[in-house]
Write a protein that holds these residues in place. Structure first.
Motif, PDB file in Angstrom:
ATOM      1  N   UNK B   1       0.837  -1.648  -0.115  1.00 28.51           N
ATOM      2  CA  UNK B   1       0.188   0.006   0.046  1.00 28.51           C
ATOM      3  C   UNK B   1       1.195   1.311   0.053  1.00 28.51           C
ATOM      4  N   UNK B   2       0.168   2.549  -0.756  1.00 25.77           N
ATOM      5  CA  UNK B   2       1.626   3.868  -0.929  1.00 25.77           C
ATOM      6  C   UNK B   2       1.191   4.427   0.339  1.00 25.77           C
ATOM      7  N   UNK B   3       1.330   4.857   1.142  1.00 24.84           N
ATOM      8  CA  UNK B   3       1.516   5.081   2.094  1.00 24.84           C
ATOM      9  C   UNK B   3       0.303   6.689   1.617  1.00 24.84           C
ATOM     10  N   UNK B   4      -0.231   7.309   1.235  1.00 23.71           N
ATOM     11  CA  UNK B   4      -1.892   8.207   1.110  1.00 23.71           C
ATOM     12  C   UNK B   4      -2.814   7.821   1.553  1.00 23.71           C
ATOM     13  N   UNK B   5      -2.337   5.869   1.297  1.00 22.55           N
ATOM     14  CA  UNK B   5      -3.536   5.563   1.215  1.00 22.55           C
ATOM     15  C   UNK B   5      -3.680   5.340   2.698  1.00 22.55           C
ATOM     16  N   UNK B   6      -2.989   5.104   3.686  1.00 22.68           N
ATOM     17  CA  UNK B   6      -3.055   5.860   5.350  1.00 22.68           C
ATOM     18  C   UNK B   6      -3.349   6.553   5.769  1.00 22.68           C
ATOM     19  N   UNK B   7      -3.314   7.549   4.852  1.00 19.20           N
ATOM     20  CA  UNK B   7      -4.433   9.143   5.307  1.00 19.20           C
ATOM     21  C   UNK B   7      -6.327   9.076   6.048  1.00 19.20           C
ATOM     22  N   UNK B   8      -6.223   8.381   4.972  1.00 13.59           N
ATOM     23  CA  UNK B   8      -7.934   8.384   6.027  1.00 13.59           C
ATOM     24  C   UNK B   8      -8.601   8.117   6.505  1.00 13.59           C
ATOM     25  N   UNK B   9      -8.052   7.120   6.364  1.00 13.46           N
ATOM     26  CA  UNK B   9      -8.153   5.983   8.966  1.00 13.46           C
ATOM     27  C   UNK B   9      -7.252   7.108   9.346  1.00 13.46           C
ATOM     28  N   UNK B  10      -6.451   7.007   9.272  1.00 19.02           N
ATOM     29  CA  UNK B  10      -5.875   7.803  10.397  1.00 19.02           C
ATOM     30  C   UNK B  10      -5.943   8.651  10.267  1.00 19.02           C
ATOM     31  N   UNK B  11      -6.662   9.619   9.557  1.00 18.01           N
ATOM     32  CA  UNK B  11      -6.559  11.082   9.702  1.00 18.01           C
ATOM     33  C   UNK B  11      -7.762  10.733  10.676  1.00 18.01           C
ATOM     34  N   UNK B  12      -8.943  10.249  10.507  1.00 16.52           N
ATOM     35  CA  UNK B  12     -10.200   9.318  11.269  1.00 16.52           C
ATOM     36  C   UNK B  12     -10.578   9.655  12.732  1.00 16.52           C
ATOM     37  N   UNK B  13      -9.011   9.190  12.511  1.00 19.13           N
ATOM     38  CA  UNK B  13      -8.578   8.510  14.674  1.00 19.13           C
ATOM     39  C   UNK B  13      -7.896   9.943  15.131  1.00 19.13           C
ATOM     40  N   UNK B  14      -7.833  10.513  13.898  1.00 18.63           N
ATOM     41  CA  UNK B  14      -7.210  11.855  14.194  1.00 18.63           C
ATOM     42  C   UNK B  14      -8.095  12.849  14.763  1.00 18.63           C
ATOM     43  N   UNK B  15      -8.793  12.895  14.000  1.00 12.87           N
ATOM     44  CA  UNK B  15      -9.886  13.630  14.567  1.00 12.87           C
ATOM     45  C   UNK B  15     -10.864  12.950  15.949  1.00 12.87           C
ATOM     46  N   UNK B  16     -10.655  12.038  16.047  1.00 16.13           N
ATOM     47  CA  UNK B  16     -11.411  11.709  17.092  1.00 16.13           C
ATOM     48  C   UNK B  16     -10.264  11.871  18.909  1.00 16.13           C
ATOM     49  N   UNK B  17      -9.320  11.691  17.880  1.00 13.22           N
ATOM     50  CA  UNK B  17      -8.435  12.112  19.744  1.00 13.22           C
ATOM     51  C   UNK B  17      -8.671  13.849  19.285  1.00 13.22           C
ATOM     52  N   UNK B  18      -8.863  14.191  18.225  1.00 14.67           N
ATOM     53  CA  UNK B  18      -8.998  16.256  19.082  1.00 14.67           C
ATOM     54  C   UNK B  18      -9.815  15.611  19.570  1.00 14.67           C
ATOM     55  N   UNK B  19     -11.343  15.533  18.908  1.00 20.30           N
ATOM     56  CA  UNK B  19     -12.523  15.968  20.179  1.00 20.30           C
ATOM     57  C   UNK B  19     -12.716  15.065  21.673  1.00 20.30           C
ATOM     58  N   UNK B  20     -11.564  13.963  21.933  1.00 20.22           N
ATOM     59  CA  UNK B  20     -11.263  13.490  23.571  1.00 20.22           C
ATOM     60  C   UNK B  20     -10.041  14.620  23.599  1.00 20.22           C
ATOM     61  N   UNK B  21      -9.261  15.780  23.204  1.00 18.93           N
ATOM     62  CA  UNK B  21      -8.682  16.102  23.874  1.00 18.93           C
ATOM     63  C   UNK B  21      -9.627  17.505  24.237  1.00 18.93           C
ATOM     64  N   UNK B  22     -10.364  18.073  23.148  1.00 11.32           N
ATOM     65  CA  UNK B  22     -10.611  19.574  23.540  1.00 11.32           C
ATOM     66  C   UNK B  22     -11.994  19.328  25.109  1.00 11.32           C
ATOM     67  N   UNK B  23     -12.646  17.913  24.389  1.00 12.04           N
ATOM     68  CA  UNK B  23     -13.182  17.849  25.350  1.00 12.04           C
ATOM     69  C   UNK B  23     -12.937  17.771  27.211  1.00 12.04           C
ATOM     70  N   UNK B  24     -11.656  16.960  27.134  1.00 10.88           N
ATOM     71  CA  UNK B  24     -11.447  16.526  28.261  1.00 10.88           C
ATOM     72  C   UNK B  24     -10.394  17.716  28.879  1.00 10.88           C
ATOM     73  N   UNK B  25      -9.833  18.686  27.980  1.00  6.40           N
ATOM     74  CA  UNK B  25      -9.020  19.861  28.820  1.00  6.40           C
ATOM     75  C   UNK B  25      -9.770  20.385  28.860  1.00  6.40           C
ATOM     76  N   UNK B  26     -11.549  21.158  28.337  1.00  2.00           N
ATOM     77  CA  UNK B  26     -12.324  21.467  28.988  1.00  2.00           C
ATOM     78  C   UNK B  26     -13.339  21.133  30.611  1.00  2.00           C
TER      79      UNK B  26
END
Lengths: 257, 223
Positions: B1-26
């Motif tokens: 697999x080319x590395x760009x194909x990892x981007x989509x699933x990783x971005x999905x994960x990153x979005x949850x990470x952002x949400x978790x960080x935001x809510x738990x920090x507040x």
């Protein structure tokens, strides 16, 4: 009719083993301007800090306008004052600090309006008008929007005076108001205090090292030594003809120094 | 697999990470203020609750707290007839917030107690109540002092979110592990994840700096 507004009756203040006030008797009449002088450690600032309720007393009774400050009546007995009693008594007093103690995060205007709005319940508009009048009086009408750190020490202290006056106290306490100032800024602060001294109703208690000023504005000068009043009298009596050897020594030291 | 194909699933994960960080920090910040102020209270009950919370959550591992909330609490609830099952996101946010809140509380308490004694005396001379003194005088001066430490805690919190992958939340770390199991391409995937966490940390740091400047804007008034 004697109209005593402040009365210290055999007041003792100890800090650990150190006795700062030693069975002090001290009265101030309504409208009187009294200066307290004396060597450092003689207890002069402590008198003001006790009145402002920043320090408690160890023994004796302090009264303000006929009512005990650090005690209150409960079931016919005099007990230690509650916070509610202290809050009720505190409205009669205002204090100007050596280090100004302005609130650094508030503009000059807000430093002066915060107390009247929060504590006295004035409307913002009324508090603002009161503050503007006071700023006019202390010569800082054009500095209202600045923050304290943008002002000189002398200007900050004038704001400090305006802030205390905005609460309309009966008694103003000045704790070495010019001691932290550069020499060239002392005059502007003393001028404001001298102008205030013209007001008949306001009682003023001033701790200072400015002897010439004390002589000009006070009705009475008290020389404190070792937690007691060693000698007191009109400025004329005390400065030109002190009776006590200790007073003479002190005056000689500060006036020649 | 080319590395760009990892981007989509990783971005999905990153979005949850952002949400978790935001809510738990507040939520963590709210807990930090409550417990930090509570610890300075004269009321012994309030003080005891604050101290207990701070010490328990600083003295145990985040991973154990997370597992306890997610696995142990529901069983405890069963025992007393309550449904205490938490959705993984709630358990994750709660564990992170409780943890960061306990550390933040000490920052809040320290900053309040570092406000000069002169300021409290001036407030007393103006006859402010203790509450007015706290809100009008102490906190506005203490909050700018807290901000550098809060910045560190927020970045720490972002990195700690990786632990929630262990209760099968699909955050960045979880997605990375999934991809790696599937492709065995550990080097590419974890290098990408490394950069993504680093990028997010830079954003958090920049945001906290802006917040720091905002809450301390009175300090930089000129003229």
């Amino acid at each position: 009719m004697s109209d005593t507004i402040i009365k210290f009756d055999q007041v003792v203040k100890r800090f650990g083993a150190l006795t700062v006030l030693d069975h002090l008797d001290f009265n101030v009449q309504r409208g009187e301007k009294v200066t307290i002088i004396g060597p450092s450690g003689s207890g002069k600032s402590t008198v003001l800090r006790i009145l402002m309720t920043l320090e408690s007393i160890s023994e004796g009774v302090v009264s303000v306008d006929g009512e005990p400050l650090w005690h209150e009546q409960k079931d016919g007995k005099l007990v230690k004052a509650s916070e509610a009693h202290l809050r009720k008594m505190r409205v009669q007093l205002g204090m100007v600090f050596q280090q100004f103690n302005l609130f650094p995060h508030m503009s000059v205007l807000r430093n002066i309006t915060e107390g009247p709005v929060k504590v006295l319940g004035l409307s913002k508009q009324d508090a603002r008008e009161r503050a503007e009048e006071l700023l006019e009086m202390v010569g800082l009408a054009n500095q209202a929007q600045k923050y304290p750190h943008q002002l000189s020490g002398g200007q900050q202290q004038r704001v400090g005076i305006a802030r205390a006056l905005a609460m309309r106290p009966k008694v103003m306490l000045f704790d070495e108001p010019t001691s932290a100032l550069d020499p060239e800024l002392v005059g502007e602060v003393l001028n404001v205090i001298a102008a205030l001294a013209e007001e008949h109703d306001l009682t003023m208690l001033l701790v200072t090292h400015e002897m010439r000023f004390a002589r000009e504005v006070s009705d009475r000068v008290c020389f404190f030594d070792k937690g007691k009043i060693k000698e007191q009298g009109t400025p004329e009596e005390l400065f030109t003809d002190p009776k006590e050897e200790r007073t003479r020594e002190f005056l000689k030291a500060v006036l020649d120094g | 697999m080319h590395w760009t194909e990892y981007l989509n699933p990783l971005m999905q994960g990153a979005w949850l990470t952002v949400q978790l960080t935001l809510y738990s920090t507040i939520l963590g910040a709210a807990l930090a203020f409550a417990a930090g102020i509570g610890k300075t209270s004269r009321n012994h009950g309030i003080k005891a609750v604050a101290v207990t919370y701070i010490e328990v959550f600083r003295g145990t591992s985040l991973l154990v707290q997370l597992f306890w909330l997610y696995f142990a609490l529901p069983i405890l609830g069963q025992g007393i007839g309550l449904d205490l099952r938490l959705p993984p996101v709630v358990a994750g946010v709660l564990a992170l917030a409780l943890n960061i809140g306990a550390y933040g509380a000490e920052v809040v308490r320290g900053a309040i107690q570092a406000v000069s004694k002169d300021q409290f005396e001036a407030a007393k001379a103006l006859n402010f109540t203790r509450r007015q003194t706290l809100w009008s005088v102490a906190l506005p001066q203490a909050i700018p002092e807290m901000m550098p430490s809060f910045g560190n805690l927020a970045v720490q919190n972002l990195k700690d979110t990786a632990l929630v992958s262990l209760i099968s939340l699909g955050d960045l770390a979880f997605r990375a592990e999934q991809l790696r199991n599937f492709t065995q391409d550990s080097t590419t995937i974890y290098t990408m994840v490394l950069f993504m966490y680093f990028g997010m940390a830079l954003v958090v740091t920049a945001m906290m700096k802006m917040l720091e400047r905002y809450v301390g804007r009175w300090r930089s008034a000129r003229g």
